[in-house]
Design an enzyme around this catalytic site. Sequence first.
Site, PDB file in Angstrom:
ATOM      1  N   ASP A  27       0.825  -1.210   0.000  1.00 37.91           N
ATOM      2  CA  ASP A  27       0.000   0.000   0.000  1.00 37.91           C
ATOM      3  C   ASP A  27       0.853   1.251   0.000  1.00 37.91           C
ATOM      4  O   ASP A  27       1.842   1.341   0.741  1.00 37.91           O
ATOM      5  CB  ASP A  27      -0.863   0.031   1.276  1.00 37.91           C
ATOM      6  CG  ASP A  27      -2.311  -0.322   1.013  1.00 37.91           C
ATOM      7  OD1 ASP A  27      -2.749  -0.240  -0.148  1.00 37.91           O
ATOM      8  OD2 ASP A  27      -2.996  -0.694   1.983  1.00 37.91           O
ATOM      9  N   GLU A  32     -13.751  -2.418  -2.284  1.00 37.30           N
ATOM     10  CA  GLU A  32     -14.069  -2.635  -0.858  1.00 37.30           C
ATOM     11  C   GLU A  32     -15.484  -2.131  -0.538  1.00 37.30           C
ATOM     12  O   GLU A  32     -15.851  -0.998  -0.880  1.00 37.30           O
ATOM     13  CB  GLU A  32     -13.039  -1.916   0.028  1.00 37.30           C
ATOM     14  CG  GLU A  32     -13.324  -2.080   1.510  1.00 37.30           C
ATOM     15  CD  GLU A  32     -12.161  -1.707   2.420  1.00 37.30           C
ATOM     16  OE1 GLU A  32     -11.061  -1.395   1.914  1.00 37.30           O
ATOM     17  OE2 GLU A  32     -12.361  -1.734   3.648  1.00 37.30           O
TER      18      GLU A  32
HETATM   19  O1  KIV Z   1      -4.944  -1.851   4.028  1.00 36.67           O
HETATM   20  C1  KIV Z   1      -5.485  -2.909   3.724  1.00 36.67           C
HETATM   21  O2  KIV Z   1      -5.325  -3.943   4.367  1.00 36.67           O
HETATM   22  C2  KIV Z   1      -6.340  -2.906   2.553  1.00 36.67           C
HETATM   23  C3  KIV Z   1      -7.291  -4.045   2.412  1.00 36.67           C
HETATM   24  C4  KIV Z   1      -8.392  -3.893   3.367  1.00 36.67           C
HETATM   25  C5  KIV Z   1      -7.752  -4.209   1.022  1.00 36.67           C
HETATM   26  O3  KIV Z   1      -6.306  -2.015   1.784  1.00 36.67           O
END
Ligand code: KIV
Length: 263
Positions: free
Chosen positions: A84, A181
């Site tokens: 991310d 999501e």
């Molecule tokens: O940060 C995370 O774990 C996510 C998932 C919920 C898809 O973005």
Amino acid sequence: MKPITMADLNQLKKEKRKFATITAYDSSFAQLFAGQGINVMLVGDSLGMALQGADTTIPVTIEDIVYHTRCVRAGAPYTFLIADMPFMSYATPEQSCENAAKLMRAGANMVKIEGGSWLNDTIKILTERSVPVCAHLGLTPQSVHVLGGYKVQGRDEKSANQLIKDAITLEQAGIQLLVLECVPTELAKRITDELQIPVIGIGAGNMTDGQVLVMHDALGITARPPKFAKNFLEEAGNMRDAIRLYKEQVESGAYPDKEHSFN
Ligand code: KIV
């Protein structure tokens, strides 16, 4: 064992075979997940809540994700690893290049960013510079204060159409994966059918190409889990079997069932 690539995930979509993804933040769990056949992992900024005890993902920094990406990669050398990009780490295309490079150097195969068509230029600049991109639509936790809470998205026709439009635009801009999501099952199915790329759902029903769960939700650690989360440990009795059960139920389409979806 050979490294998992996007070609493998595209092939699964082509064959209409579903795949399970899970968040991972350290090498021990990453190794355990890989040992149970989980081939795609996400170093999510959910670590803000799951590991750091924050209320939102907003305090998470790029350094946090770099650290955990290194840990996960050490435990799962062959997994397809998505990292991310945290809040405000991709506010401009230039900044996103700098930060995506840090994640790729730490062992990510792909970076994930939250948002719709405003990301087009960022996606173009990243993909042109060999950074594969996953986009995240629907409930985008980094925008929680704009969305007014953690709510199901795309419930009315206007916002559903906007999500479909955004998904198509993002695919045209160059994303190779999409996370959806907290959207109704039917809407997630329409988007999954519309796109050539694999779509991974979380709280988006069982018609997407893949599923992702936060590991703490799958293992019953989260104190107040979301509606779509299932405690696989409760049923399986131990962690390895719980992960295997999660994988099997995703692949068969048994999870998420109606009780764990929004309709
Ligand atoms: O940060 C995370 O774990 C996510 C998932 C919920 C898809 O973005």
